[in-house]
Design a protein around this motif. Structure first.
Motif, short mmCIF file in Angstrom:
data_model
loop_
_atom_site.label_atom_id
_atom_site.label_comp_id
_atom_site.label_asym_id
_atom_site.label_seq_id
_atom_site.Cartn_x
_atom_site.Cartn_y
_atom_site.Cartn_z
N TYR A 132 0.83 -1.20 0.00
CA TYR A 132 0.00 0.00 0.00
C TYR A 132 0.87 1.26 0.00
CZ TYR A 132 -3.08 3.67 1.70
OH TYR A 132 -3.76 4.86 1.84
N ALA A 133 0.48 2.23 -0.84
CA ALA A 133 1.10 3.56 -0.90
C ALA A 133 2.54 3.55 -1.38
CB ALA A 133 0.99 4.27 0.45
N LYS A 134 2.93 2.50 -2.08
CA LYS A 134 4.25 2.49 -2.70
C LYS A 134 4.12 2.95 -4.16
CE LYS A 134 6.12 0.90 1.04
NZ LYS A 134 4.94 0.64 1.88
N ILE A 135 5.25 3.17 -4.84
CA ILE A 135 5.19 3.68 -6.21
C ILE A 135 4.45 2.70 -7.12
CG2 ILE A 135 6.61 4.20 -8.24
CD1 ILE A 135 8.51 5.69 -6.41
N VAL A 136 4.71 1.42 -6.97
CA VAL A 136 3.84 0.40 -7.57
C VAL A 136 3.01 -0.18 -6.44
CG1 VAL A 136 3.74 -1.86 -8.70
CG2 VAL A 136 5.35 -0.12 -9.51
N GLU A 206 6.19 -4.32 -13.75
CA GLU A 206 6.62 -3.57 -14.93
C GLU A 206 5.46 -2.82 -15.57
OE1 GLU A 206 9.95 -4.42 -18.36
OE2 GLU A 206 8.64 -6.06 -17.73
N LYS A 207 4.32 -3.49 -15.68
CA LYS A 207 3.13 -2.88 -16.29
C LYS A 207 2.62 -1.71 -15.46
CE LYS A 207 -0.90 -4.76 -15.80
NZ LYS A 207 -2.05 -5.70 -15.84
N ASP A 208 2.53 -1.91 -14.15
CA ASP A 208 1.99 -0.86 -13.28
C ASP A 208 2.96 0.28 -13.09
OD1 ASP A 208 -0.04 -2.71 -13.11
OD2 ASP A 208 -0.31 -2.49 -10.96
N LEU A 209 4.26 0.00 -13.15
CA LEU A 209 5.27 1.04 -12.93
C LEU A 209 5.16 2.13 -14.00
CD1 LEU A 209 7.73 2.17 -11.46
CD2 LEU A 209 9.18 0.68 -12.86
N LYS A 210 4.98 1.75 -15.24
CA LYS A 210 4.89 2.73 -16.32
C LYS A 210 3.71 3.68 -16.09
CE LYS A 210 4.89 2.95 -21.40
NZ LYS A 210 3.73 3.85 -21.59
N LYS A 211 2.55 3.13 -15.76
CA LYS A 211 1.37 3.95 -15.51
C LYS A 211 1.57 4.85 -14.29
CE LYS A 211 -1.53 0.51 -15.30
NZ LYS A 211 -2.80 -0.27 -15.18
N SER A 212 2.18 4.29 -13.25
CA SER A 212 2.39 5.04 -12.02
C SER A 212 3.32 6.24 -12.24
CB SER A 212 2.98 4.13 -10.94
OG SER A 212 3.32 4.84 -9.79
N LEU A 213 4.41 6.02 -12.96
CA LEU A 213 5.37 7.10 -13.19
C LEU A 213 4.77 8.19 -14.09
CD1 LEU A 213 8.72 5.11 -13.58
CD2 LEU A 213 7.91 6.39 -11.59
N GLU A 214 3.95 7.79 -15.05
CA GLU A 214 3.30 8.78 -15.90
C GLU A 214 2.34 9.65 -15.10
OE1 GLU A 214 1.46 6.36 -18.86
OE2 GLU A 214 3.28 6.19 -20.10
N GLN A 215 1.57 9.02 -14.20
CA GLN A 215 0.64 9.77 -13.34
C GLN A 215 1.40 10.72 -12.42
OE1 GLN A 215 -2.45 10.34 -12.86
NE2 GLN A 215 -2.88 10.64 -10.67
N ARG A 216 2.46 10.24 -11.83
CA ARG A 216 3.24 11.07 -10.91
C ARG A 216 3.89 12.25 -11.64
NH1 ARG A 216 2.70 6.44 -7.92
NH2 ARG A 216 3.05 6.74 -5.70
N LYS A 217 4.38 12.00 -12.83
CA LYS A 217 4.98 13.08 -13.61
C LYS A 217 3.94 14.16 -13.92
CE LYS A 217 7.49 14.00 -17.91
NZ LYS A 217 8.05 13.42 -19.16
N ARG A 218 2.74 13.73 -14.27
CA ARG A 218 1.67 14.66 -14.61
C ARG A 218 1.29 15.54 -13.42
NH1 ARG A 218 -0.87 11.24 -17.28
NH2 ARG A 218 -2.11 10.33 -15.61
N LEU A 219 1.10 14.93 -12.25
CA LEU A 219 0.71 15.71 -11.08
C LEU A 219 1.87 16.54 -10.54
CD1 LEU A 219 -1.90 14.07 -11.29
CD2 LEU A 219 -1.92 13.94 -8.79
N ASN A 220 3.08 16.02 -10.63
CA ASN A 220 4.24 16.78 -10.18
C ASN A 220 4.41 18.06 -10.98
OD1 ASN A 220 4.80 14.90 -8.24
ND2 ASN A 220 6.74 14.21 -9.11
N GLN A 221 4.07 18.00 -12.26
CA GLN A 221 4.14 19.21 -13.09
C GLN A 221 3.16 20.27 -12.60
OE1 GLN A 221 3.50 17.50 -16.99
NE2 GLN A 221 5.69 17.26 -17.40
N VAL A 222 2.01 19.83 -12.12
CA VAL A 222 1.03 20.76 -11.55
C VAL A 222 1.61 21.41 -10.30
CG1 VAL A 222 -1.25 20.97 -10.48
CG2 VAL A 222 -0.94 19.49 -12.48
#
Length: 315
Positions: A132-136, A206-222
């Protein structure tokens, strides 16, 4: 390197500790996740907290090194504050020269999970979590790359989910009150829930990591585009959550929650809660840091609203 899987990363720590036996106390960073020293308490292995460095926000390596030169320790657990991924390999190598039997555990549970062991990493164990609450966030699982010459025997314990809930309530209460945590052993540690075979587990990560990093990048830009640069931690600390340091932390947190949003406040210093010491730098960080969510539980619109609340309440 051996690849070890378990229901939780703490299960791997516990099994290692039981297998190694009590070879002396371990050094832990004062701002470690509370379940780590609680795992040591369950294994009946003593520990000593080391303050963090005000500069790096990780374990103070000068303090840890001085302690290793003075007396024998069974091991050292190094954690990556907020998932900042740099590894102190020079320190690891030097520690081994001073104390060849010292077990070095590189706790990378808040880092983006690597799917291969890092050959440059001088630690004996490279530990990851997908809980729970980890990057993946698979809501289960931990894994580790462990040196081939280290014997690993998985522990098997009775498990009661209610006991896990109770231990969480207990340490969270102690932290909120800045009071002493008194450990009472129970069946809180899950050792036997099945974990997928490595190939399947790896594919899922591997599958979830890609989605997670994309989401984090998007919100971090905000967050990065709206909030003042001077309150933001350096970029390397911003993958797990987006972290800021403010003078009126509690007031801002109350405003965020009263507006129907949420943020977190990790990690407290445990030096005076689970030991009889103080860790001034860890305490100072904990008094000022707010962790802003950037995972799939949060949206860009929510991030913008939280930024607005922060800007309205900065001092």
């Amino acid at each position: 390197m051996q690849i070890i899987r378990a229901p939780r990363a703490s299960t791997i720590i516990y099994s290692l500790l039981i297998d190694l036996g009590n070879r002396g106390p371990w050094l832990l960073p004062a701002n470690i996740c509370p379940i780590v020293p609680i795992t040591f308490l369950k294994a009946r292995v003593p520990f000593h907290f080391v303050d963090i460095s005000a500069k790096t926000l990780h374990m103070d390596l000068e303090q840890a090194g001085a302690l290793i030169k003075k007396r024998k320790f069974g091991g050292l657990l190094y954690a990556h504050t907020y998932g900042e991924a740099s590894t102190p390999n020079d320190f690891f190598a030097l520690s081994k020269r001073f104390s060849p039997d010292l077990m070095l555990l590189d706790d990378r549970c808040l880092c983006a999970p690597d799917l291969e062991a890092d050959p440059a990493n001088k630690a004996d164990v490279q530990l990851y979590s997908t809980g729970y609450a980890k990057i993946v966030e698979l809501n289960f699982g931990g894994y580790a790359f462990i040196r081939d010459d280290i014997h690993y025997q998985a522990a098997h314990l009775s498990f009661n989910p209610h006991h896990h809930e109770e231990i969480e309530k207990s340490y969270k209460h102690a932290i909120s009150q800045r009071g002493k945590f008194v450990y009472q052993d129970s069946d809180w540690l899950d050792t036997d829930t099945p974990v997928p075979f490595w190939n399947e587990y790896r594919e899922q990560i591997e599958k979830d990591l890609k989605k997670s990093l994309e989401q984090r990048k998007r919100l971090n830009q905000v967050y990065a585009s709206i909030l003042p640069a001077e309150i933001q931690l350096p970029d390397g600390f911003q993958t797990w959550r987006f972290n800021i340091r403010v003078k009126n932390k509690q007031h801002i947190l109350e405003k965020i929650f009263s507006s129907g949003f949420f943020a977190s406040s990790h990690y407290a210093s445990l030096a005076d809660i689970m030991d009889d010491d103080r860790a001034p730098h860890a305490e100072t960080l904990a008094e000022t840091v707010i962790n802003l969510f950037n995972d799939h539980h949060f949206t860009s619109d929510q991030a913008e609203q939280v930024c607005k609340i922060i800007l309205e309440n900065l001092v």
